[in-house]
Design a protein around this motif. Structure first.
Motif, PDB file in Angstrom:
ATOM      1  N   LEU A   1       0.851  -1.196   0.000  1.00 24.63           N
ATOM      2  CA  LEU A   1       0.000   0.000   0.000  1.00 24.63           C
ATOM      3  C   LEU A   1       0.884   1.243   0.000  1.00 24.63           C
ATOM      4  CD1 LEU A   1      -2.630  -1.004   2.725  1.00 24.63           C
ATOM      5  CD2 LEU A   1      -2.923  -1.081   0.232  1.00 24.63           C
ATOM      6  N   SER A   2       0.368   2.322  -0.543  1.00 29.16           N
ATOM      7  CA  SER A   2       1.100   3.583  -0.469  1.00 29.16           C
ATOM      8  C   SER A   2       1.194   4.016   0.999  1.00 29.16           C
ATOM      9  CB  SER A   2       0.390   4.653  -1.304  1.00 29.16           C
ATOM     10  OG  SER A   2      -0.868   4.964  -0.727  1.00 29.16           O
ATOM     11  N   TRP A   3       2.150   4.890   1.291  1.00 26.94           N
ATOM     12  CA  TRP A   3       2.336   5.352   2.677  1.00 26.94           C
ATOM     13  C   TRP A   3       1.040   5.885   3.283  1.00 26.94           C
ATOM     14  CZ3 TRP A   3       5.966   5.923   6.583  1.00 26.94           C
ATOM     15  CH2 TRP A   3       5.663   6.873   7.562  1.00 26.94           C
ATOM     16  N   PRO A   4       0.321   6.818   2.628  1.00 27.56           N
ATOM     17  CA  PRO A   4      -0.898   7.351   3.253  1.00 27.56           C
ATOM     18  C   PRO A   4      -1.963   6.276   3.476  1.00 27.56           C
ATOM     19  CG  PRO A   4      -0.190   8.768   1.444  1.00 27.56           C
ATOM     20  CD  PRO A   4       0.633   7.526   1.376  1.00 27.56           C
ATOM     21  N   GLN A   5      -2.096   5.353   2.532  1.00 26.19           N
ATOM     22  CA  GLN A   5      -3.087   4.287   2.687  1.00 26.19           C
ATOM     23  C   GLN A   5      -2.679   3.338   3.810  1.00 26.19           C
ATOM     24  OE1 GLN A   5      -3.484   2.421  -1.146  1.00 26.19           O
ATOM     25  NE2 GLN A   5      -4.529   4.192  -2.046  1.00 26.19           N
ATOM     26  N   ARG A   6      -1.415   2.965   3.843  1.00 26.09           N
ATOM     27  CA  ARG A   6      -0.916   2.052   4.885  1.00 26.09           C
ATOM     28  C   ARG A   6      -1.111   2.672   6.259  1.00 26.09           C
ATOM     29  NH1 ARG A   6       5.227   1.073   4.729  1.00 26.09           N
ATOM     30  NH2 ARG A   6       4.697   1.289   2.542  1.00 26.09           N
ATOM     31  N   GLU A   7      -0.792   3.967   6.378  1.00 22.40           N
ATOM     32  CA  GLU A   7      -0.934   4.644   7.657  1.00 22.40           C
ATOM     33  C   GLU A   7      -2.387   4.645   8.120  1.00 22.40           C
ATOM     34  OE1 GLU A   7       0.824   8.571   9.709  1.00 22.40           O
ATOM     35  OE2 GLU A   7      -0.085   8.888   7.732  1.00 22.40           O
ATOM     36  N   ALA A   8      -3.315   4.966   7.224  1.00 22.05           N
ATOM     37  CA  ALA A   8      -4.739   4.979   7.585  1.00 22.05           C
ATOM     38  C   ALA A   8      -5.199   3.593   8.023  1.00 22.05           C
ATOM     39  CB  ALA A   8      -5.578   5.475   6.404  1.00 22.05           C
ATOM     40  N   LEU A   9      -4.810   2.561   7.296  1.00 20.39           N
ATOM     41  CA  LEU A   9      -5.198   1.191   7.625  1.00 20.39           C
ATOM     42  C   LEU A   9      -4.632   0.765   8.976  1.00 20.39           C
ATOM     43  CD1 LEU A   9      -6.599  -1.341   6.099  1.00 20.39           C
ATOM     44  CD2 LEU A   9      -4.252  -2.164   6.050  1.00 20.39           C
ATOM     45  N   VAL A  10      -3.365   1.060   9.210  1.00 17.58           N
ATOM     46  CA  VAL A  10      -2.726   0.683  10.476  1.00 17.58           C
ATOM     47  C   VAL A  10      -3.407   1.378  11.647  1.00 17.58           C
ATOM     48  CG1 VAL A  10      -0.600   0.926  11.828  1.00 17.58           C
ATOM     49  CG2 VAL A  10      -0.492   0.057   9.484  1.00 17.58           C
ATOM     50  N   LEU A  11      -3.646   2.670  11.514  1.00 15.40           N
ATOM     51  CA  LEU A  11      -4.227   3.426  12.626  1.00 15.40           C
ATOM     52  C   LEU A  11      -5.654   3.005  12.953  1.00 15.40           C
ATOM     53  CD1 LEU A  11      -2.877   6.972  11.757  1.00 15.40           C
ATOM     54  CD2 LEU A  11      -2.273   5.596  13.761  1.00 15.40           C
ATOM     55  N   VAL A  12      -6.478   2.808  11.936  1.00 18.18           N
ATOM     56  CA  VAL A  12      -7.898   2.532  12.182  1.00 18.18           C
ATOM     57  C   VAL A  12      -8.173   1.039  12.315  1.00 18.18           C
ATOM     58  CG1 VAL A  12     -10.238   2.783  11.265  1.00 18.18           C
ATOM     59  CG2 VAL A  12      -8.618   4.668  11.064  1.00 18.18           C
ATOM     60  N   ASP A  13      -7.708   0.230  11.370  1.00 16.83           N
ATOM     61  CA  ASP A  13      -8.062  -1.190  11.384  1.00 16.83           C
ATOM     62  C   ASP A  13      -7.166  -2.038  12.279  1.00 16.83           C
ATOM     63  OD1 ASP A  13     -10.196  -0.763   9.758  1.00 16.83           O
ATOM     64  OD2 ASP A  13      -9.269  -1.546   7.942  1.00 16.83           O
ATOM     65  N   LEU A  14      -5.895  -1.703  12.381  1.00 19.92           N
ATOM     66  CA  LEU A  14      -5.013  -2.500  13.229  1.00 19.92           C
ATOM     67  C   LEU A  14      -4.978  -1.995  14.664  1.00 19.92           C
ATOM     68  CD1 LEU A  14      -2.008  -3.151  10.823  1.00 19.92           C
ATOM     69  CD2 LEU A  14      -3.956  -4.622  11.329  1.00 19.92           C
ATOM     70  N   GLN A  15      -4.892  -0.685  14.827  1.00 24.60           N
ATOM     71  CA  GLN A  15      -4.807  -0.138  16.181  1.00 24.60           C
ATOM     72  C   GLN A  15      -6.161   0.287  16.727  1.00 24.60           C
ATOM     73  OE1 GLN A  15      -1.538   2.682  16.535  1.00 24.60           O
ATOM     74  NE2 GLN A  15      -0.362   0.888  17.140  1.00 24.60           N
ATOM     75  N   GLU A  16      -7.187   0.215  15.899  1.00 20.56           N
ATOM     76  CA  GLU A  16      -8.556   0.520  16.297  1.00 20.56           C
ATOM     77  C   GLU A  16      -8.694   1.896  16.937  1.00 20.56           C
ATOM     78  OE1 GLU A  16      -9.857  -2.867  18.619  1.00 20.56           O
ATOM     79  OE2 GLU A  16     -10.081  -4.065  16.811  1.00 20.56           O
ATOM     80  N   ARG A  17      -8.028   2.874  16.350  1.00 25.21           N
ATOM     81  CA  ARG A  17      -8.159   4.256  16.805  1.00 25.21           C
ATOM     82  C   ARG A  17      -9.382   4.879  16.138  1.00 25.21           C
ATOM     83  NH1 ARG A  17      -3.547   5.858  19.492  1.00 25.21           N
ATOM     84  NH2 ARG A  17      -1.688   4.621  19.080  1.00 25.21           N
ATOM     85  N   SER A  18      -9.935   5.902  16.761  1.00 21.72           N
ATOM     86  CA  SER A  18     -11.063   6.610  16.164  1.00 21.72           C
ATOM     87  C   SER A  18     -10.571   7.367  14.937  1.00 21.72           C
ATOM     88  CB  SER A  18     -11.662   7.592  17.171  1.00 21.72           C
ATOM     89  OG  SER A  18     -10.761   8.678  17.379  1.00 21.72           O
ATOM     90  N   TYR A  19     -11.511   7.731  14.056  1.00 16.91           N
ATOM     91  CA  TYR A  19     -11.134   8.500  12.872  1.00 16.91           C
ATOM     92  C   TYR A  19     -10.468   9.819  13.267  1.00 16.91           C
ATOM     93  CZ  TYR A  19     -13.813   5.282   9.948  1.00 16.91           C
ATOM     94  OH  TYR A  19     -14.269   4.171   9.304  1.00 16.91           O
ATOM     95  N   ASP A  20     -11.006  10.482  14.268  1.00 14.35           N
ATOM     96  CA  ASP A  20     -10.446  11.770  14.679  1.00 14.35           C
ATOM     97  C   ASP A  20      -9.032  11.619  15.218  1.00 14.35           C
ATOM     98  OD1 ASP A  20     -12.720  13.160  13.917  1.00 14.35           O
ATOM     99  OD2 ASP A  20     -13.633  13.066  15.916  1.00 14.35           O
ATOM    100  N   GLU A  21      -8.812  10.595  16.042  1.00 14.94           N
ATOM    101  CA  GLU A  21      -7.486  10.376  16.606  1.00 14.94           C
ATOM    102  C   GLU A  21      -6.501   9.981  15.503  1.00 14.94           C
ATOM    103  OE1 GLU A  21      -5.762   8.319  20.598  1.00 14.94           O
ATOM    104  OE2 GLU A  21      -7.129   7.087  19.418  1.00 14.94           O
ATOM    105  N   ALA A  22      -6.904   9.099  14.606  1.00 12.22           N
ATOM    106  CA  ALA A  22      -6.039   8.679  13.496  1.00 12.22           C
ATOM    107  C   ALA A  22      -5.711   9.865  12.596  1.00 12.22           C
ATOM    108  CB  ALA A  22      -6.713   7.566  12.705  1.00 12.22           C
ATOM    109  N   ALA A  23      -6.701  10.706  12.335  1.00 14.23           N
ATOM    110  CA  ALA A  23      -6.475  11.884  11.489  1.00 14.23           C
ATOM    111  C   ALA A  23      -5.482  12.834  12.145  1.00 14.23           C
ATOM    112  CB  ALA A  23      -7.797  12.588  11.217  1.00 14.23           C
ATOM    113  N   ALA A  24      -5.576  12.993  13.473  1.00 13.26           N
ATOM    114  CA  ALA A  24      -4.646  13.871  14.191  1.00 13.26           C
ATOM    115  C   ALA A  24      -3.220  13.339  14.084  1.00 13.26           C
ATOM    116  CB  ALA A  24      -5.061  14.001  15.657  1.00 13.26           C
ATOM    117  N   ILE A  25      -3.036  12.033  14.210  1.00 11.20           N
ATOM    118  CA  ILE A  25      -1.701  11.451  14.084  1.00 11.20           C
ATOM    119  C   ILE A  25      -1.157  11.656  12.682  1.00 11.20           C
ATOM    120  CG2 ILE A  25      -0.404   9.274  14.078  1.00 11.20           C
ATOM    121  CD1 ILE A  25      -2.335   8.325  16.320  1.00 11.20           C
TER     122      ILE A  25
END
Length: 197
Positions: free
Chosen positions: A144-168
């Protein structure tokens, strides 16, 4: 619970437990026990995030170490109203990884064009055991591209909220949702129709 957790690829995140502000105040006052507790509680998820994002164990360990070192150098910079301590540490680890790559002048693919040059994924036999499925998933995530990988890791793997993942990630929640949607589509394509979540 994310679809990756249900498939057995990751364990659900542990509950926060101790109040972050109180724990950080104890660390600031020099309480070594509080520092150990904070490290035990947060380092695992920060490390998994850095490893999933960069795919390099040494770089991930360096990023975790630097994130905690920065926290200890300036604990007053953490603002509880802007997100969790785990998200703050993950954000610092992210910046450390980006700095490592910039310094090493390594290429990090930012678009789908570079993904097509990656090695082919292992075969998609119906009887893949857990380890093979796990390896195949991580091979696909690394494509996956960096931005896609980061979004997937933050939300689907680490189960962070959208707002928290977006802030990171340093983007709006809408941008993060778009990246996550594209990441899930690309991952499903890479894993093949039989492996769709």
């Amino acid at each position: 619970m994310s679809w990756l957790t249900r498939l057995g690829f990751v364990a659900p995140a542990a509950a926060a437990g101790t109040d972050e502000a109180a724990l950080l105040a104890r660390v600031t006052a020099g309480d070594a026990e509080a520092l150990a507790l904070l490290y035990r509680r947060e380092s695992g998820s920060v490390y998994r995030y850095a490893l999933a994002l960069g795919g390099d164990e040494a770089a991930a360990l360096d990023a975790v170490q630097e994130a905690f070192a920065q926290l200890l150098r300036g604990p007053q910079r953490f603002e509880p109203g802007r997100g969790s301590l785990g998200a703050y540490l993950a954000g610092m680890a992210r910046h450390q990884l980006l700095g490592q790559w910039r310094d090493a002048r390594r290429h990090v693919p930012l678009d789908d064009a570079a993904e097509d040059e990656a090695e082919p994924l292992p075969g998609s036999d119906a009887n893949l055991d857990g380890e093979q499925r796990h390896s195949r998933l991580w091979a696909a995530i690394r494509r996956l591209s960096w931005p896609q990988r980061e979004a997937l890791v933050l939300v689907d793997l680490q189960e962070r909220s959208y707002d928290e993942a977006a802030a990171i990630a340093g983007v709006s929640a809408d941008v993060l949702r778009t990246r996550l949607h594209r990441a899930r589509q690309r991952l499903a394509d890479l894993l093949g129709a039989g492996e769709r979540p």
